[in-house]
Design a protein around this motif. Sequence first.
Motif, PDB file in Angstrom:
ATOM      1  N   ILE A 222     -19.828 -36.277  34.052  1.00  0.00           N
ATOM      2  CA  ILE A 222     -18.624 -36.492  33.239  1.00  0.00           C
ATOM      3  C   ILE A 222     -17.730 -35.254  33.261  1.00  0.00           C
ATOM      4  O   ILE A 222     -16.507 -35.352  33.405  1.00  0.00           O
ATOM      5  CB  ILE A 222     -19.009 -36.838  31.792  1.00  0.00           C
ATOM      6  CG1 ILE A 222     -19.737 -38.190  31.741  1.00  0.00           C
ATOM      7  CG2 ILE A 222     -17.779 -36.865  30.896  1.00  0.00           C
ATOM      8  CD1 ILE A 222     -18.901 -39.372  32.128  1.00  0.00           C
ATOM      9  N   ALA A 223     -18.345 -34.074  33.114  1.00  0.00           N
ATOM     10  CA  ALA A 223     -17.566 -32.827  33.151  1.00  0.00           C
ATOM     11  C   ALA A 223     -16.905 -32.632  34.511  1.00  0.00           C
ATOM     12  O   ALA A 223     -15.764 -32.178  34.602  1.00  0.00           O
ATOM     13  CB  ALA A 223     -18.472 -31.645  32.823  1.00  0.00           C
ATOM     14  N   LEU A 224     -17.635 -33.000  35.565  1.00  0.00           N
ATOM     15  CA  LEU A 224     -17.094 -32.877  36.921  1.00  0.00           C
ATOM     16  C   LEU A 224     -15.838 -33.726  37.079  1.00  0.00           C
ATOM     17  O   LEU A 224     -14.829 -33.280  37.635  1.00  0.00           O
ATOM     18  CB  LEU A 224     -18.157 -33.305  37.937  1.00  0.00           C
ATOM     19  CG  LEU A 224     -17.733 -33.376  39.406  1.00  0.00           C
ATOM     20  CD1 LEU A 224     -17.419 -31.983  39.934  1.00  0.00           C
ATOM     21  CD2 LEU A 224     -18.828 -34.035  40.243  1.00  0.00           C
ATOM     22  N   MET A 225     -15.876 -34.952  36.580  1.00  0.00           N
ATOM     23  CA  MET A 225     -14.738 -35.861  36.735  1.00  0.00           C
ATOM     24  C   MET A 225     -13.638 -35.582  35.720  1.00  0.00           C
ATOM     25  O   MET A 225     -12.488 -35.976  35.919  1.00  0.00           O
ATOM     26  CB  MET A 225     -15.211 -37.307  36.610  1.00  0.00           C
ATOM     27  CG  MET A 225     -16.111 -37.752  37.744  1.00  0.00           C
ATOM     28  SD  MET A 225     -16.395 -39.538  37.744  1.00  0.00           S
ATOM     29  CE  MET A 225     -17.276 -39.733  36.203  1.00  0.00           C
ATOM     30  N   GLY A 226     -13.975 -34.908  34.606  1.00  0.00           N
ATOM     31  CA  GLY A 226     -12.980 -34.647  33.578  1.00  0.00           C
ATOM     32  C   GLY A 226     -11.780 -33.874  34.078  1.00  0.00           C
ATOM     33  O   GLY A 226     -10.637 -34.166  33.708  1.00  0.00           O
ATOM     34  N   TRP A 227     -12.009 -32.891  34.921  1.00  0.00           N
ATOM     35  CA  TRP A 227     -10.924 -32.092  35.489  1.00  0.00           C
ATOM     36  C   TRP A 227     -10.779 -32.297  36.990  1.00  0.00           C
ATOM     37  O   TRP A 227     -10.290 -31.420  37.701  1.00  0.00           O
ATOM     38  CB  TRP A 227     -11.159 -30.601  35.216  1.00  0.00           C
ATOM     39  CG  TRP A 227     -10.781 -30.183  33.843  1.00  0.00           C
ATOM     40  CD1 TRP A 227     -10.213 -30.938  32.868  1.00  0.00           C
ATOM     41  CD2 TRP A 227     -10.937 -28.877  33.282  1.00  0.00           C
ATOM     42  NE1 TRP A 227     -10.005 -30.190  31.739  1.00  0.00           N
ATOM     43  CE2 TRP A 227     -10.442 -28.926  31.953  1.00  0.00           C
ATOM     44  CE3 TRP A 227     -11.444 -27.675  33.758  1.00  0.00           C
ATOM     45  CZ2 TRP A 227     -10.442 -27.821  31.100  1.00  0.00           C
ATOM     46  CZ3 TRP A 227     -11.445 -26.575  32.912  1.00  0.00           C
ATOM     47  CH2 TRP A 227     -10.956 -26.649  31.613  1.00  0.00           C
ATOM     48  N   MET A 228     -11.205 -33.423  37.479  1.00  0.00           N
ATOM     49  CA  MET A 228     -11.079 -33.676  38.915  1.00  0.00           C
ATOM     50  C   MET A 228      -9.935 -34.651  39.167  1.00  0.00           C
ATOM     51  O   MET A 228     -10.029 -35.828  38.803  1.00  0.00           O
ATOM     52  CB  MET A 228     -12.396 -34.243  39.462  1.00  0.00           C
ATOM     53  CG  MET A 228     -12.383 -34.481  40.958  1.00  0.00           C
ATOM     54  SD  MET A 228     -12.001 -33.012  41.935  1.00  0.00           S
ATOM     55  CE  MET A 228     -13.376 -31.934  41.502  1.00  0.00           C
ATOM     56  N   PRO A 229      -8.827 -34.243  39.788  1.00  0.00           N
ATOM     57  CA  PRO A 229      -8.526 -32.864  40.166  1.00  0.00           C
ATOM     58  C   PRO A 229      -7.972 -32.047  38.999  1.00  0.00           C
ATOM     59  O   PRO A 229      -7.914 -30.839  39.049  1.00  0.00           O
ATOM     60  CB  PRO A 229      -7.473 -33.040  41.247  1.00  0.00           C
ATOM     61  CG  PRO A 229      -6.732 -34.269  40.816  1.00  0.00           C
ATOM     62  CD  PRO A 229      -7.774 -35.170  40.214  1.00  0.00           C
ATOM     63  N   SER A 230      -7.548 -32.755  37.944  1.00  0.00           N
ATOM     64  CA  SER A 230      -7.046 -32.079  36.756  1.00  0.00           C
ATOM     65  C   SER A 230      -7.106 -33.074  35.603  1.00  0.00           C
ATOM     66  O   SER A 230      -7.393 -34.260  35.801  1.00  0.00           O
ATOM     67  CB  SER A 230      -5.603 -31.601  36.970  1.00  0.00           C
ATOM     68  OG  SER A 230      -5.131 -30.867  35.854  1.00  0.00           O
ATOM     69  N   ALA A 231      -6.860 -32.594  34.387  1.00  0.00           N
ATOM     70  CA  ALA A 231      -6.824 -33.489  33.231  1.00  0.00           C
ATOM     71  C   ALA A 231      -5.569 -34.349  33.295  1.00  0.00           C
ATOM     72  O   ALA A 231      -4.479 -33.863  33.609  1.00  0.00           O
ATOM     73  CB  ALA A 231      -6.841 -32.669  31.946  1.00  0.00           C
ATOM     74  N   ILE A 232      -5.698 -35.641  32.989  1.00  0.00           N
ATOM     75  CA  ILE A 232      -4.574 -36.568  33.129  1.00  0.00           C
ATOM     76  C   ILE A 232      -3.414 -36.221  32.200  1.00  0.00           C
ATOM     77  O   ILE A 232      -2.253 -36.497  32.524  1.00  0.00           O
ATOM     78  CB  ILE A 232      -5.047 -38.022  32.916  1.00  0.00           C
ATOM     79  CG1 ILE A 232      -5.840 -38.496  34.132  1.00  0.00           C
ATOM     80  CG2 ILE A 232      -3.862 -38.963  32.697  1.00  0.00           C
ATOM     81  CD1 ILE A 232      -6.237 -39.944  34.085  1.00  0.00           C
ATOM     82  N   ASP A 233      -3.698 -35.604  31.058  1.00  0.00           N
ATOM     83  CA  ASP A 233      -2.593 -35.248  30.176  1.00  0.00           C
ATOM     84  C   ASP A 233      -1.640 -34.242  30.814  1.00  0.00           C
ATOM     85  O   ASP A 233      -0.497 -34.104  30.375  1.00  0.00           O
ATOM     86  CB  ASP A 233      -3.105 -34.730  28.831  1.00  0.00           C
ATOM     87  CG  ASP A 233      -4.157 -33.642  28.976  1.00  0.00           C
ATOM     88  OD1 ASP A 233      -5.178 -33.901  29.604  1.00  0.00           O
ATOM     89  OD2 ASP A 233      -3.958 -32.542  28.432  1.00  0.00           O
ATOM     90  N   SER A 234      -2.094 -33.568  31.884  1.00  0.00           N
ATOM     91  CA  SER A 234      -1.198 -32.644  32.582  1.00  0.00           C
ATOM     92  C   SER A 234      -0.163 -33.382  33.427  1.00  0.00           C
ATOM     93  O   SER A 234       0.708 -32.748  34.023  1.00  0.00           O
ATOM     94  CB  SER A 234      -1.998 -31.674  33.460  1.00  0.00           C
ATOM     95  OG  SER A 234      -2.644 -32.343  34.518  1.00  0.00           O
ATOM     96  N   SER A 235      -0.223 -34.720  33.489  1.00  0.00           N
ATOM     97  CA  SER A 235       0.805 -35.483  34.192  1.00  0.00           C
ATOM     98  C   SER A 235       2.174 -35.271  33.551  1.00  0.00           C
ATOM     99  O   SER A 235       3.206 -35.350  34.229  1.00  0.00           O
ATOM    100  CB  SER A 235       0.447 -36.972  34.206  1.00  0.00           C
ATOM    101  OG  SER A 235       0.311 -37.473  32.887  1.00  0.00           O
ATOM    102  N   THR A 236       2.187 -35.005  32.242  1.00  0.00           N
ATOM    103  CA  THR A 236       3.466 -34.702  31.585  1.00  0.00           C
ATOM    104  C   THR A 236       4.057 -33.405  32.113  1.00  0.00           C
ATOM    105  O   THR A 236       5.273 -33.247  32.154  1.00  0.00           O
ATOM    106  CB  THR A 236       3.284 -34.602  30.060  1.00  0.00           C
ATOM    107  OG1 THR A 236       2.342 -33.566  29.760  1.00  0.00           O
ATOM    108  CG2 THR A 236       2.778 -35.919  29.483  1.00  0.00           C
TER     109      THR A 236
END
Length: 420
Positions: free
Chosen positions: A196-210
């Motif tokens: 889960i941790a691996l996929m959490g920031w893979m490739p980045s957190a989705i909230d960074s889409s903003t």
Amino acid sequence: MIPSVKFRTFLKTLGPGILFASTAIGVSHLVQSTRAGAEYGFALVGFILAANLFKWPFFEFGSRYATATGRSLIDGYQMISPWYSRLYLLINLLSMFFVNAAVTFVAAGFLQNLFAIYPPPAFYYVPSLVLLCFSFGFLALGRYSLLDTGIKIIGSFMLISTLLAFFIALFKGPQSPVVYEPFSKWIGLESLPFVIALMGWMPSAIDSSTWNSLWTMERSKQSGYLPSVKETVFEFNIGFWTSAILSLCFVVLGAYLLYGTENSLPDNNVGFASGVVRLYAAQLGSWTFPIIAAAGFTIMLGTCIGVMDGYARSTARVISVMQGREQKPAAYLWWLGLITLGGFLVITLFMDAFNQLLSLATTISFLIAPVIALLNYRLVFSDHLSKADQPGTAMQLLSLAGIGFLVLFSLVMMYYSWWG
């Protein structure tokens, strides 16, 4: 003549995609992907590929929406419902300090390793504080213009050095035979938190889409050129898929140099950085030590700067949107300062729990991902965008599958946390 004109317009668009890639290729790649290869060989490659593929539409939507409408995703959230803006602000406040602390903590380890800095225990926090202050000063003085130029330089060095290490490792071959382990290798509950941790920031957190949408708008202001949606999406996809490919490169490096050996990566930032650099250098040749050390530090430095800018820029924007007035110039600086202070306080609390800090930050990002994914989907497939500017049917189906993927694994994570 036509190709040269297209190339010149591409250069005017170039920036946000590279900035995204530089921000993404940090903890998720250098730390988590390397650990995945070191501990599981190639068994988790499928999860890495799935995370990149199913998250891709929601990052792309940020750049697409900004170019098509001239507004950020954050403005779009407010237009649908003020409650969405409030929810986004809450998500930012819950994650910004932990994420900033995590990337800075890792970067500090590589800084200490690169320059052989070993402060006494009473001053253990100094390298992290130096990086936080440097990132603050860099952004406060240069804003987007310096960020855009600096990230292009950092990103170029990062790409060249990582690929060099990767191809040298391929040439030398693995230290121990690497096979694709059966599902029983990782399906146990004890492996689930790492997955889960691996996929959490893979490739980045989705909230960074903003952040992508805000950076896209800033790039247009800086260059004076308003690209088409097609040009913007093309530029972003170059950065996104470059980061996706590099995530696999780090898995291979971890698998070839660590998997099946007696070596392991320590549970602290300096030990991890030193372990990665010295192990790579020992296997690839002592002459590569400065290359690997510098590559590791520049990767993390780019991530630190990008993350701090993204959180400060997006938080200042969402508050101004909620208030219904123009954003004050001082708001960006104010949030930069608060994020710097908050990140430092989190680091002092988690200094002796390196992996726990990373897992907490990445898990928070993963659990909030379905919410942001749904908001981005609703914005792009609405009357905000014309049919010509909306993605095709294939991308729409992929985004729906991505929402299902994110919801499923969030439920699995919650089940494991509460009843596992």
